[in-house]
Design an enzyme around this catalytic site. Structure first.
Site, PDB file in Angstrom:
ATOM      1  N   TRP A   1       6.855   4.019   4.305  1.00 47.15           N
ATOM      2  CA  TRP A   1       5.515   3.779   4.851  1.00 47.15           C
ATOM      3  C   TRP A   1       5.548   3.561   6.353  1.00 47.15           C
ATOM      4  O   TRP A   1       4.683   4.055   7.082  1.00 47.15           O
ATOM      5  CB  TRP A   1       4.812   2.637   4.116  1.00 47.15           C
ATOM      6  CG  TRP A   1       4.472   3.038   2.708  1.00 47.15           C
ATOM      7  CD1 TRP A   1       4.979   2.498   1.552  1.00 47.15           C
ATOM      8  CD2 TRP A   1       3.601   4.105   2.289  1.00 47.15           C
ATOM      9  NE1 TRP A   1       4.472   3.156   0.455  1.00 47.15           N
ATOM     10  CE2 TRP A   1       3.625   4.142   0.871  1.00 47.15           C
ATOM     11  CE3 TRP A   1       2.803   5.027   2.964  1.00 47.15           C
ATOM     12  CZ2 TRP A   1       2.881   5.065   0.130  1.00 47.15           C
ATOM     13  CZ3 TRP A   1       2.064   5.951   2.224  1.00 47.15           C
ATOM     14  CH2 TRP A   1       2.109   5.961   0.825  1.00 47.15           C
TER      15      TRP A   1
ATOM     16  N   ASP B   1       1.129  -3.509   8.379  1.00 48.43           N
ATOM     17  CA  ASP B   1       0.680  -2.892   7.141  1.00 48.43           C
ATOM     18  C   ASP B   1       1.118  -3.820   6.013  1.00 48.43           C
ATOM     19  O   ASP B   1       2.308  -3.939   5.727  1.00 48.43           O
ATOM     20  CB  ASP B   1       1.321  -1.506   7.003  1.00 48.43           C
ATOM     21  CG  ASP B   1       0.971  -0.811   5.686  1.00 48.43           C
ATOM     22  OD1 ASP B   1       0.226  -1.402   4.877  1.00 48.43           O
ATOM     23  OD2 ASP B   1       1.444   0.332   5.490  1.00 48.43           O
TER      24      ASP B   1
ATOM     25  N   LYS C   1      -3.144  -2.146  -4.310  1.00 44.92           N
ATOM     26  CA  LYS C   1      -1.870  -2.672  -4.789  1.00 44.92           C
ATOM     27  C   LYS C   1      -2.057  -4.095  -5.312  1.00 44.92           C
ATOM     28  O   LYS C   1      -1.622  -4.415  -6.391  1.00 44.92           O
ATOM     29  CB  LYS C   1      -0.818  -2.683  -3.674  1.00 44.92           C
ATOM     30  CG  LYS C   1      -0.638  -1.348  -2.935  1.00 44.92           C
ATOM     31  CD  LYS C   1       0.211  -0.345  -3.677  1.00 44.92           C
ATOM     32  CE  LYS C   1       0.132   1.086  -3.156  1.00 44.92           C
ATOM     33  NZ  LYS C   1       0.366   1.285  -1.746  1.00 44.92           N
TER      34      LYS C   1
HETATM   35  C1  PLP Z   1       0.449   2.509  -0.805  1.00 42.76           C
HETATM   36  C2  PLP Z   1       0.788   2.194   0.576  1.00 42.76           C
HETATM   37  C3  PLP Z   1       0.202   2.896   1.660  1.00 42.76           C
HETATM   38  C4  PLP Z   1      -0.729   4.064   1.462  1.00 42.76           C
HETATM   39  O1  PLP Z   1      -1.962   3.644   1.035  1.00 42.76           O
HETATM   40  P1  PLP Z   1      -3.171   4.685   0.873  1.00 42.76           P
HETATM   41  O2  PLP Z   1      -4.287   3.770   0.489  1.00 42.76           O
HETATM   42  O3  PLP Z   1      -2.784   5.637  -0.229  1.00 42.76           O
HETATM   43  O4  PLP Z   1      -3.395   5.365   2.152  1.00 42.76           O
HETATM   44  C5  PLP Z   1       0.537   2.503   2.933  1.00 42.76           C
HETATM   45  N1  PLP Z   1       1.390   1.496   3.164  1.00 42.76           N
HETATM   46  C6  PLP Z   1       1.968   0.805   2.157  1.00 42.76           C
HETATM   47  C7  PLP Z   1       2.908  -0.314   2.486  1.00 42.76           C
HETATM   48  C8  PLP Z   1       1.684   1.130   0.844  1.00 42.76           C
HETATM   49  O5  PLP Z   1       2.262   0.450  -0.155  1.00 42.76           O
END
Ligand code: PLP
Length: 360
Positions: free
Chosen positions: A102, A171, A195
């Site tokens: 990511w 993030d 998540k």
């Molecule tokens: C799942 C995830 C993403 C991507 O998320 P989207 O909503 O599909 O764009 C980005 N960063 C992390 C750490 C993730 O677990």
């Protein structure tokens, strides 16, 4: 109805109580004669949801009025682009940590916008790990330092907030609200809801207000954080139903005793599973460095790919689903977010023991 144990990495398990409350209100929202989904985002019923979601998130994260909470669309992936578009001015440099899949994607987007310095790169190391503060090669006067607090695919997690001068941009998609963090030390936090916080379709952004002025007037208004902050995330139609579920999840977290209680439960669940791995005499092998092991995504391998395939298939027939590791790394990944019950971890641990006895 039998609910399975859902180990999916995302979209992921939600608290059953939240799903039931949403179901009870789905068709006729609190006597309004229509669903919340069918209501104006400027009406009083939705306004109460929106306001409470923001207030609860701020309280849970310990953020004061120096921060704006925004609800955006496009997922965390959209933030990979919006962060540099808004915060990385011409001629400036942003520092990025690359500790996994990511982080790497965030870097790829930022490079299209401006200068990027890779402050540390542990993305190819095995076992997977997060870099230490002392390894960071920081740019003096950097626009910000970007990190991923939990690498969902590698199964690693930042435990301590890095101490740096530049504003921290994080993030937190896969570990938001899973533990107390000094959230107020970050300049910008973003997280897709799917998540650990709600359904897909809404992304949380918490931004320190002084950073809003960095948004240039030359980028489209819809892409400026400043626009959304000024309008309280009602500049255009927000994803009302996902925000409603996020609000219910924040209430559920409160009912569990808040982030400290959630963190304790998460640490206990993770400890059970890591102990099962470590005590298997090498049959199960964790893929993350011990000190950086994630409490959210537990990644491990078996002696062969054939056994991994068999493990995942047999687990599914025991109502243990979603255990397949990401296609880029293989193996097994058990995602045990906030809503994942301890009983499900215990069931997996006992399945692991049986599987090893038969196949070890
Ligand atoms: C799942 C995830 C993403 C991507 O998320 P989207 O909503 O599909 O764009 C980005 N960063 C992390 C750490 C993730 O677990």
């Amino acid at each position: 109805m039998a609910r399975i144990y859902n180990f999916s990495a995302g979209p992921a398990i939600l608290p059953e109580a939240v799903l039931q409350e949403a179901q009870a209100n789905l068709v006729d929202y609190k006597g309004a004669g229509m669903s919340l989904m069918e209501m104006s985002h400027r009406g009083k019923e939705y306004d109460a949801v929106h306001t409470e979601a923001i207030a609860n998130l701020k309280r849970l994260m310990g953020l004061d009025d120096d921060f704006s909470i925004l609800f955006q669309t496009g997922g965390a992936s959209m933030q990979f682009a919006l962060v540099p578009m808004n915060l990385l001015g011409p001629g400036q440099t942003a520092d990025y940590i690359n500790a996994g899949a990511w982080g790497k994607k965030a870097i790829k987007e930022a490079k299209l916008i401006g200068n990027v310095n890779i402050a540390a790169d542990t993305s190819k190391e095995k076992p997977s790990r997060m870099p230490k503060d002392s390894e960071l090669k920081l740019t003096p006067g950097a626009s910000y330092l970007h990190l991923t607090t939990n690498e969902t695919i590698e199964g690693t997690q930042v435990k301590e907030t890095p101490r740096v001068e530049a504003p921290l941009v994080a993030d937190m998609s896969s570990d938001i609200l899973s533990r107390p963090r000094d959230f107020a030390k970050y300049g910008l936090i973003y997280a897709g809801a799917q998540k650990n916080m709600g359904p897909a379709g809404v992304t949380l952004v918490a931004i320190r207000k002084d950073l809003l002025d960095r948004s240039s007037e030359t980028i489209p208004a819809i892409m400026r954080y400043k626009t959304h902050a000024a309008e309280g995330s009602l500049y255009n139609t927000p994803p009302t139903f996902p925000i409603y579920i996020v609000m219910l999840v924040t209430r559920w977290i409160d009912a569990q005793g808040g982030l400290a209680a959630i963190a304790k439960a998460n640490a206990e669940k993770a400890a059970l599973l890591y102990a099962a791995i470590d005590n298997s005499g090498g049959f199960y092998r964790g893929t993350a460095a011990k000190e950086d092991r994630s409490d959210m995504n537990v990644t491990y391998r078996l002696p062969s790919e054939e056994l991994e395939e068999k493990f995942i298939k047999e687990a599914a027939s025991h109502a243990l689903k979603g255990l397949k590791g990401h296609r880029s790394v293989g193996g097994v990944r058990a995602s045990i977010y906030n809503a994942f019950p301890r009983a499900g971890v215990e069931t997996l641990v006992s399945f692991m023991r049986d599987f090893q006895a038969k196949n070890g």
